[in-house]
Design an enzyme around this catalytic site. Structure first.
Site, PDB file in Angstrom:
ATOM      1  N   ASP A 118     -35.283 -36.390   2.511  1.00  0.00           N
ATOM      2  CA  ASP A 118     -34.862 -35.825   1.251  1.00  0.00           C
ATOM      3  C   ASP A 118     -33.411 -36.038   1.287  1.00  0.00           C
ATOM      4  OD1 ASP A 118     -35.796 -33.033  -0.565  1.00  0.00           O
ATOM      5  OD2 ASP A 118     -33.423 -33.174  -0.043  1.00  0.00           O
TER       6      ASP A 118
ATOM      7  N   ASP B 164     -41.213 -26.422   1.370  1.00  0.00           N
ATOM      8  CA  ASP B 164     -40.465 -25.637   0.500  1.00  0.00           C
ATOM      9  C   ASP B 164     -40.236 -26.118  -0.958  1.00  0.00           C
ATOM     10  OD1 ASP B 164     -39.293 -28.043   0.883  1.00  0.00           O
ATOM     11  OD2 ASP B 164     -37.532 -27.494   1.725  1.00  0.00           O
ATOM     12  N   HIS B 165     -41.001 -27.245  -1.300  1.00  0.00           N
ATOM     13  CA  HIS B 165     -40.626 -27.468  -2.353  1.00  0.00           C
ATOM     14  C   HIS B 165     -41.972 -26.991  -3.446  1.00  0.00           C
ATOM     15  CE1 HIS B 165     -37.753 -30.423  -1.013  1.00  0.00           C
ATOM     16  NE2 HIS B 165     -37.564 -31.060  -2.486  1.00  0.00           N
TER      17      HIS B 165
ATOM     18  N   SER C  80     -32.570 -38.485  -5.872  1.00  0.00           N
ATOM     19  CA  SER C  80     -33.501 -38.117  -4.756  1.00  0.00           C
ATOM     20  C   SER C  80     -33.499 -39.348  -3.821  1.00  0.00           C
ATOM     21  CB  SER C  80     -34.685 -37.529  -5.304  1.00  0.00           C
ATOM     22  OG  SER C  80     -35.621 -38.511  -5.586  1.00  0.00           O
TER      23      SER C  80
ATOM     24  N   ARG D  48     -28.100 -30.616  -8.734  1.00  0.00           N
ATOM     25  CA  ARG D  48     -28.524 -31.619  -9.967  1.00  0.00           C
ATOM     26  C   ARG D  48     -28.839 -30.888 -11.265  1.00  0.00           C
ATOM     27  NH1 ARG D  48     -32.207 -34.918  -5.756  1.00  0.00           N
ATOM     28  NH2 ARG D  48     -30.204 -36.050  -5.067  1.00  0.00           N
TER      29      ARG D  48
ATOM     30  N   ARG E  78     -36.906 -39.807  -3.257  1.00  0.00           N
ATOM     31  CA  ARG E  78     -38.431 -39.889  -3.519  1.00  0.00           C
ATOM     32  C   ARG E  78     -38.837 -41.485  -3.235  1.00  0.00           C
ATOM     33  NH1 ARG E  78     -37.841 -36.962  -8.969  1.00  0.00           N
ATOM     34  NH2 ARG E  78     -36.781 -35.449  -7.323  1.00  0.00           N
TER      35      ARG E  78
HETATM   36  C1  MIC Z   1     -34.729 -33.402  -5.151  1.00  0.00           C
HETATM   37  O1  MIC Z   1     -33.766 -32.507  -4.985  1.00  0.00           O
HETATM   38  O2  MIC Z   1     -34.730 -34.305  -6.113  1.00  0.00           O
HETATM   39  C2  MIC Z   1     -35.571 -33.459  -4.283  1.00  0.00           C
HETATM   40  C3  MIC Z   1     -36.970 -33.147  -4.729  1.00  0.00           C
HETATM   41  O3  MIC Z   1     -35.382 -32.638  -3.206  1.00  0.00           O
HETATM   42  C4  MIC Z   1     -35.843 -34.871  -3.667  1.00  0.00           C
HETATM   43  C5  MIC Z   1     -36.979 -35.064  -2.708  1.00  0.00           C
HETATM   44  C6  MIC Z   1     -38.178 -35.448  -3.353  1.00  0.00           C
HETATM   45  O4  MIC Z   1     -38.311 -36.113  -4.556  1.00  0.00           O
HETATM   46  O5  MIC Z   1     -39.047 -34.857  -2.846  1.00  0.00           O
HETATM   47  C7  MIC Z   1     -34.719 -35.293  -2.898  1.00  0.00           C
HETATM   48  O6  MIC Z   1     -33.616 -34.858  -3.143  1.00  0.00           O
HETATM   49  O7  MIC Z   1     -34.821 -36.461  -2.035  1.00  0.00           O
HETATM   50 FE1  SF4 Z   2     -34.905 -28.413  -2.817  1.00  0.00          FE
HETATM   51 FE2  SF4 Z   2     -33.971 -31.007  -3.468  1.00  0.00          FE
HETATM   52 FE3  SF4 Z   2     -33.334 -28.553  -4.939  1.00  0.00          FE
HETATM   53 FE4  SF4 Z   2     -32.274 -28.950  -2.371  1.00  0.00          FE
HETATM   54  S1  SF4 Z   2     -32.098 -29.999  -4.105  1.00  0.00           S
HETATM   55  S2  SF4 Z   2     -33.198 -27.073  -3.220  1.00  0.00           S
HETATM   56  S3  SF4 Z   2     -34.302 -30.162  -1.271  1.00  0.00           S
HETATM   57  S4  SF4 Z   2     -35.328 -29.453  -4.721  1.00  0.00           S
END
Ligand code: MIC
Ligand code: SF4
Length: 649
Positions: free
Chosen positions: A119, A64-65, A540, A379, A542
């Protein structure tokens, strides 16, 4: 003894440790989820553990990313993930199906169960009464293999809701209100349990919006009771069998309580550049807006998008605003289409975007220079949109639509008649055909060839902890450094499966010389040390934010405080997370200073106390790290993979 919901689920899943806040607890994990941006590393690490199949009750791999597919990298990742899922018995959710958290809530989540996801917004599952926790990919890999998840037993805060929301005010305003009270730091080691008569006023999508964005508080997770509303939601998804009732016992106790009167709430916005900087929409009224984006795992449900479509029905968006809508799942799109709501959106002038993370992760729809963008996501870190100077405000779908129509911040309550609250359908359109269920689900197909294109790299291996650290303060950063600062997302995400390549962008926007400096120190036989202020590693899950620095020779972090998921990731990648004993000592180190820690290994295996000698300035700075026995073993061995390989854990 009377138990709250958190205690009930944690005690039913306890493998070892004690249910005493602050103590280490090991939990059995029922379900796991990964997404593509963290998933490739999670599965590479799972592969390296040498197991023949997944052992958790259910493991789902979502794509999905990175669905944009500019260049070959994303497509290579998808092919790898699909083949590895088939090989080990993981359910594979194809690109086009939707966002992991929305899909998991719709199709798999179960009240009372535990879910571990790579995630940070995995706590969305708390909306239906799960203990759903975000973690690094390697922790999820261990859980997929049937191993327990280790966490610090949390304190529980009751968020007691009373009253009901007024028209124009919705779930996003509830969680923004909680963020205005608790902020984005200082909440580590806590779970929010929602309760009180006001819970009945909130549908499942509203509850999921609230638990989703609990991630921004830094809490371990958030959870709602499982009640008649949860039951109807699961029934409408064709899964009533998965429902169990879940409520706190009468007389259950909590560490603290926060009272929220839903009637008293008004539309709110999180202002640039933190989800914790909250203002009322009324106070921003009249400010010009250039972009409005509705979607992300926080606000992309059928309820939210139907509300947006009804507000836009028969109207046109303001000529100075670009408006995009990214639905959370294919189910949502299909339902909107069948009810003619897609027509309302499109004829109003909305750009329909793919049902994926999309704009939220900054891989497209970057706003113009200095533009104000209103988003329903969770975010608004600086630069996350891909435009460093953009000003992002996080708002509810209602506030987003109000700005789309007027071109300025507008309190939706001033718009006149608002649609009545969208009722959940009696039956959702269920079509699981974009899920690939392994024929021998949970068993895997041993002969499956795993597809590894050139973007699929290797997992870097950590080196055992040295006796003494001879190092350099390679970078000094301030407070609230997010994982987006450490490892940029957006266009860089496509290198997630290739650590040497992705490592070139560590701290890219904070200190463009970081990669060169860190590599030079490492090649000269010196260890790199990161120096930071409060709440380092917000955001995140990550693990690349620890894995790539490890690859560049970072062996220690010295901060005033560190956020939960990132702290665990640092340990998993062999980086010692030190805290200044005296926060004022932060001022006694400058970037480039030579730092020495004698007896590093001994300190880490012992009481965690060490003295950092700043050779450049002639200062001695006491620091500490509070570690469990297991964490000490992991650090001494150079990280979790190395510790597993040597049989140490
Ligand atoms: C995000 O919203 O920052 C992400 C991308 O979903 C991350 C995960 C990632 O870095 O792949 C998260 O929230 O954990
Ligand atoms: Fe995707 Fe992270 Fe954004 Fe949620 S916050 S939609 S998991 S990138």
């Amino acid at each position: 003894m009377a138990q709250n919901i958190v205690e009930k689920i944690l005690s039913a899943h306890r493998v070892s440790g004690e249910l005493i806040p602050g103590k280490e607890l090991a939990l059995r994990i029922d379900q796991t989820l990964t997404q593509d941006a963290t998933g490739t590393m999670a599965y590479l690490q799972f592969e390296s553990m040498g197991l023949d199949r997944v052992k958790a009750d259910l493991a789902v791999s979502y794509v999905d990313h990175n669905t944009i597919q500019v260049g070959f990298e994303n497509a290579d990742d998808h092919a790898y993930l699909k083949s590895v899922a088939q090989r080990y018995g993981v359910v594979f959710s194809r690109p086009g199906n939707g966002i992991c958290h929305q899909l998991h809530l719709e199709r798999f989540g179960k009240p009372g169960a535990t879910l571990l996801g790579s995630d940070s917004h995995t706590p969305t599952g708390g909306g239906i009464g799960m203990i759903a926790i975000g973690a690094g990919g390697i922790d999820v890999a261990v859980a997929m293999g049937g191993g327990p998840f280790f966490l610090t037993c949390p304190k529980v805060t009751l968020v007691r809701l009373t009253g009901s929301l007024k028209p124009g005010v919705s779930a996003k305003d509830v969680i923004l209100n909680v963020l205005s009270v608790y902020g984005t730091n200082g909440n580590v080691g806590r779970v929010l349990e929602y309760g009180g008569p006001g819970v009945a006023d909130l549908g499942v999508p509203a509850r999921a919006t609230i638990t989703n964005m609990g991630a921004e508080l830094g809490v371990t997770t958030s959870v709602f009771p499982s009640d008649a509303t949860t039951r109807s939601f699961l029934k409408a998804q064709g899964r009533e069998r998965d429902w169990v009732e879940l409520a706190a016992d009468a007389g259950a106790s909590y560490d603290t309580t926060l009272e929220i009167d839903l009637c008293a709430l008004e539309p709110l916005a999180a202002c640039p550049h933190s989800p914790g900087v909250i203002a009322t929409v009324a106070s921003l009224a009249g400010k010009k807006v250039q972009q409005v984006l509705i979607g992300s795992c926080t606000n992309s449900s059928y309820r939210d998008l139907k509300t947006a479509a009804l507000m836009l029905r028969g109207k046109k968006i303001h000529p100075d605003v670009e408006v995009g809508v990214a639905p959370g799942s294919r189910q949502v799109v299909e339902m909107l289409a069948k009810e003619g709501l897609l027509t309302d959106l499109v004829s109003a002038g909305v750009r329909m975007l793919e049902n994926a993370c999309g704009f939220c992760i900054g891989n497209h729809m970057s706003p113009g220079t200095d533009a104000i963008s209103l988003r329903t996501s969770n975010r608004n870190f600086e630069g996350r949109t891909g435009t460093q100077s953009a000003q992002v405000y996080l708002v509810s779908p209602e506030t987003a639509v109000a700005a789309a129509l007027t071109g300025v911040f507008t309190d939706p309550r001033t718009l006149g008649a608002l649609p009545t609250e969208v009722a959940e359908p009696a039956a959702f359109d269920v079509d699981d055909s974009l899920f690939l269920f392994c024929e021998t689900a949970g068993k895997g197909v041993p002969g499956t060839a795993i597809v590894r294109g050139p973007n699929i790299g290797q997992v870097p291996s950590g080196k055992p902890l040295p006796e003494k650290l001879d190092g350099v303060a390679v970078i000094k950063v301030g407070d609230k450094i997010t994982t987006d600062h450490i490892m940029p997302a957006g266009a860089r995400l496509k290198y997630r499966s290739n650590v040497p390549q992705y490592a070139k962008y560590v701290f890219e926007h904070v200190d463009p010389a970081f990669h060169a400096n860190a590599s030079a120190n490492r090649d000269a036989g010196l260890y790199n040390v990161i120096v930071a202020g409060e709440s380092y590693g917000q955001g995140s899950s990550r693990e690349h934010a620890a894995m790539c620095p490890m690859y560049l020779g970072v062996k220690a972090l010295i901060a005033k405080s560190i956020e939960r998921i990132h702290l665990a990731n640092l340990i998993n990648f062999g980086i010692v997370p030190f805290i200044f004993d005296n926060p004022a000592d932060y001022g006694a180190i400058k970037q480039g200073d030579k730092l020495v820690i004698d007896g590093l290994r001994e300190a880490v295996s012992g009481d965690g106390k060490a003295v950092v000698k700043n050779v450049t300035r002639g200062a001695s700075l006491p620091v500490s790290t509070a570690l469990s026995t297991r964490q000490k073993t992991i650090l001494v061995n150079g990280g979790l993979l190395a510790a597993v390989a040597t049989g140490a854990v």
